[in-house]
Write an enzyme that holds these catalytic residues in place. Structure first.
Site, PDB file in Angstrom:
ATOM      1  N   THR B 151       0.931  -1.208   0.170  1.00 18.89           N
ATOM      2  CA  THR B 151       0.113   0.069  -0.120  1.00 18.89           C
ATOM      3  C   THR B 151       1.411   1.327   0.365  1.00 18.89           C
ATOM      4  OG1 THR B 151       0.185  -0.401   2.421  1.00 18.89           O
ATOM      5  CG2 THR B 151      -2.033  -1.017   0.901  1.00 18.89           C
ATOM      6  N   LYS B 177       4.742  -7.273   3.609  1.00 20.46           N
ATOM      7  CA  LYS B 177       4.603  -5.545   3.380  1.00 20.46           C
ATOM      8  C   LYS B 177       3.398  -5.260   4.763  1.00 20.46           C
ATOM      9  CE  LYS B 177       0.624  -3.045   3.101  1.00 20.46           C
ATOM     10  NZ  LYS B 177      -0.880  -2.460   4.058  1.00 20.46           N
ATOM     11  N   THR B 188       2.186  -8.144  12.790  1.00 25.70           N
ATOM     12  CA  THR B 188       1.533  -6.666  12.304  1.00 25.70           C
ATOM     13  C   THR B 188       1.690  -6.591  11.291  1.00 25.70           C
ATOM     14  OG1 THR B 188       3.723  -6.002  13.084  1.00 25.70           O
ATOM     15  CG2 THR B 188       2.012  -5.642  14.648  1.00 25.70           C
ATOM     16  N   GLU B 272       6.405   5.388   6.898  1.00 24.35           N
ATOM     17  CA  GLU B 272       5.732   5.921   6.531  1.00 24.35           C
ATOM     18  C   GLU B 272       6.091   7.517   6.509  1.00 24.35           C
ATOM     19  OE1 GLU B 272       0.964   4.951   5.851  1.00 24.35           O
ATOM     20  OE2 GLU B 272       1.251   6.296   7.017  1.00 24.35           O
ATOM     21  N   ASN B 395      -0.215  10.735   6.455  1.00 20.35           N
ATOM     22  CA  ASN B 395      -2.092  10.185   7.133  1.00 20.35           C
ATOM     23  C   ASN B 395      -2.822  11.232   7.396  1.00 20.35           C
ATOM     24  OD1 ASN B 395      -1.696   7.191   7.851  1.00 20.35           O
ATOM     25  ND2 ASN B 395       0.352   8.200   8.233  1.00 20.35           N
ATOM     26  N   THR B 400      -9.042  10.744   1.488  1.00 16.31           N
ATOM     27  CA  THR B 400     -10.502  11.556   0.942  1.00 16.31           C
ATOM     28  C   THR B 400      -9.577  12.079  -0.310  1.00 16.31           C
ATOM     29  OG1 THR B 400      -9.469  13.242   2.071  1.00 16.31           O
ATOM     30  CG2 THR B 400     -11.517  12.650   2.457  1.00 16.31           C
TER      31      THR B 400
END
Lengths: 400, 400
Positions: B151, B177, B188, B272, B395, B400
């Site tokens: 992702t 991933k 996790t 991230e 994040n 959206t």
């Protein structure tokens, strides 16, 4: 919340605050609250195993019935400072005691700021020498104190409440600092509550514990419990007036609770870098501790906090945070509302208007999350804020 | 870590991956691992109470000795999707089973992506119809699969290991991933381990649990346990070769552990927005669980992570995070090293060169924190990354 024109100063207290040179910025960093006579006093403190020297000092003294002063410094936490830190906390109390005319054990101390540095005692002592003689009972002195205890807070946090009924009158003035390193393990910042309500330490301590449980222990900025969390309450007239009982004592306890809750809300709203103030209502749990466990995981999830920052109604992050709180609910028991809109009902997604919900999140600073389970009557209200790039900027470069 | 030229594909597996149209970006989002015959299989899963439909499906089937395939999709987690989500997981297995020629209960499924949306089953089924017939045992197919399961990861994460000793030879290929929503409660993220080592499920399950305990359970990006965490291991030759025993089985267990540890490190390093990969060594605890509790609080403290991001040797945040881990140590037991420099020794600050330490933190991506207590022999190595403004940006605007 009160401005300095509207606050009622409880009888028997004077204060002074100013710049002692502890903060590198040169801002106000030292405050002293002086009582005219011995005060009933109670306190609650961080549960962190690594706790500051002032916390250890105060813990050893409270509850008490003869406290005369509180010395607070910002800019240096006096935490993780070993034996020298402990000596410096005691030396601070001793110098204040000498100036006031009391014993060191009658002086409480509190510190906030960077961890791991020794207090500049020459500056602290020179500051006390200068401040204590000019302590005053006027509102502007208390206003200055509410500013001198701050670190990264963007504004002072003060609550002033008064009671008058059937000839009994008293007032309560509370102030707090805290915008980060706030997690709900006991009290989670510095707060000082001064009152002229005649309450003995034996009543004061449980009243304070109850109030803290439902206020500062329902507050998290990022879940990091501080080394310095301290809430102190001083009553100036316990030795000179008939002690409160019955309804009056209940009214007083309600005032303490109300003041603590207001300060907790102010702290969450002023969380470092925050653009949203988030109220989390958890209900339908077996008990309050279940509700608290869920509330904390939701409040402390970086993914929940960033989603709200981005006005993103990504509610899966909220229900998944609830899911790892150690509460053995089933998904089918869970429903979730964001700002009143039901987005997840009894374990399944609803067809809500995501664009409208996002627009609402964008427009308003206040956000409410409501999670309802179907297990019982346990509930809690909890406060936090969003996580922003500004929080990262503020905290990536704090000591250097 | 292996590039596609160097990986050894275990015997008995084919794979295919591609774009099914599940991800709004149009990127690769569907992968299928197909075994030529029945496989021994084991798995570990998230401990989140809100867990995805595929997790429930796999949990009901494992361990097993006749698994034929794994279907993985990215772009949609099929979590918090109620009864329809469960039906869609089963329908995915059923369609793959039909194409492969087996029973639905022989097909494992795994999903990752946004929570709370129903899988677009027309796209999933059309994707399976297209992919399964062209499943292949060549390295490029596995490479494509390692990309299709991602992702927000910035790169695929693959480990390839081989064993050959005294005529016994086998290989292991693992991929994972995960770059956020990673907290150490079981596995996790998603990880898939394929091997042609002949190991029965009764051996495979404990070997996998042990490996996960010391790898994926020692990993946190932001402490948010996912709804979809899944680690699956398939052995293709358990039914056709003599089962491994003794030293060979130990060697195999070591390979599984090594592969899982490598993948865990890759995930922390690819957290991230991360600019630092942080290794946390906690030692001198009474037991491993004490060490794990301290490691987790340090790894998940936003204040620790932002300080490291800012190359700020603000070590007070690290010892204070250790202090609220629920371990009843005394400060005097604690010492701390950052990148080998002792900054806190037996409860007191040292006189270290903060500017030099900061310069080192700025220059190097890898950071090591070592906390030593004086309570016993318990220790753990744990991995995380720093918290950056980029994490917040990524994040704040995910759905959206």
């Amino acid at each position: 919340m009160a401005d300095s024109d509207a606050i009622a100063i409880p009888h028997g207290f004077r204060t002074a605050a100013g710049k002692a040179g502890i903060k590198p910025s040169g801002g106000p960093d030292l405050a002293v609250f002086v009582a005219d006579g011995p005060c009933a006093a109670a306190g609650t403190f961080t549960t962190n195993r690594v706790c500051a020297a002032p916390v250890k000092w105060c813990r050893g003294l409270l509850p008490a019935d003869d406290i005369r002063a509180i010395v607070v410094n910002a800019g240096n936490a006096n935490a993780a400072t070993g034996a020298q830190g402990a000596a410096n906390a005691e030396r601070t109390a001793a110098r204040a005691a000498e100036l006031i005319g009391c014993e060191p054990r009658q002086v409480l101390v509190a510190s906030t700021g960077v961890i791991g540095h020794q207090l500049p005692m020459d500056k602290v002592e020179a500051g006390l020498d200068r401040l204590i003689p000019r302590a005053s009972a006027d509102a502007s002195s208390f206003d200055e104190a509410s500013r001198a205890i701050l670190t990264t807070d963007t504004h002072p946090k003060v609550v002033s409440l008064s009671y008058s009924e059937g000839g009994v009158a008293f007032s309560l003035l509370a102030m707090a600092k805290g915008a980060a390193m706030i997690g709900p393990r006991m009290a989670t910042m510095l707060a000082f509550i001064l009152t002229d309500a005649p309450v003995w330490p034996s009543d004061l301590q449980p009243i304070l514990l109850d109030a803290v449980e439902d206020s500062f222990n329902c507050l998290s900025v990022e879940g990091h419990a501080s080394t310095n969390d301290t809430v102190l309450i001083l009553s100036s007239t316990a030795s000179t007036a008939p002690t409160l009982r019955g309804e009056e004592l209940t009214a007083f306890a309600g005032m303490v609770r109300s003041a603590c809750e207001s300060l907790a809300r102010m702290m969450a709203a002023d969380g470092e870098g925050a653009t949203h103030f988030i109220t989390i209502d958890i209900e339908g749990c077996r008990d309050r501790e279940e509700a608290r466990a869920i509330a904390r995981e939701v409040a402390e999830s970086a993914l929940v906090k960033t989603a709200i920052h981005g006005a993103d109604p990504n509610w899966g992050r909220i229900v998944s945070a609830a899911g790892y709180a150690g509460v053995d609910f089933d998904e089918g028991e869970l429903s979730l509302w964001i700002n009143g809109v039901c987005v997840y009902e009894a374990g399944a997604p609803t067809a809500f208007d995501a664009a409208a919900l996002s627009a609402g999140l964008k427009a308003e600073r206040d956000v409410t999350l409501r999670l309802a389970l179907r297990r019982g009557e346990g509930r809690i209200r909890f406060w936090t804020c969003d996580l922003t790039a500004e929080y990262v900027h503020l905290n990536a470069d704090y000591t250097t």
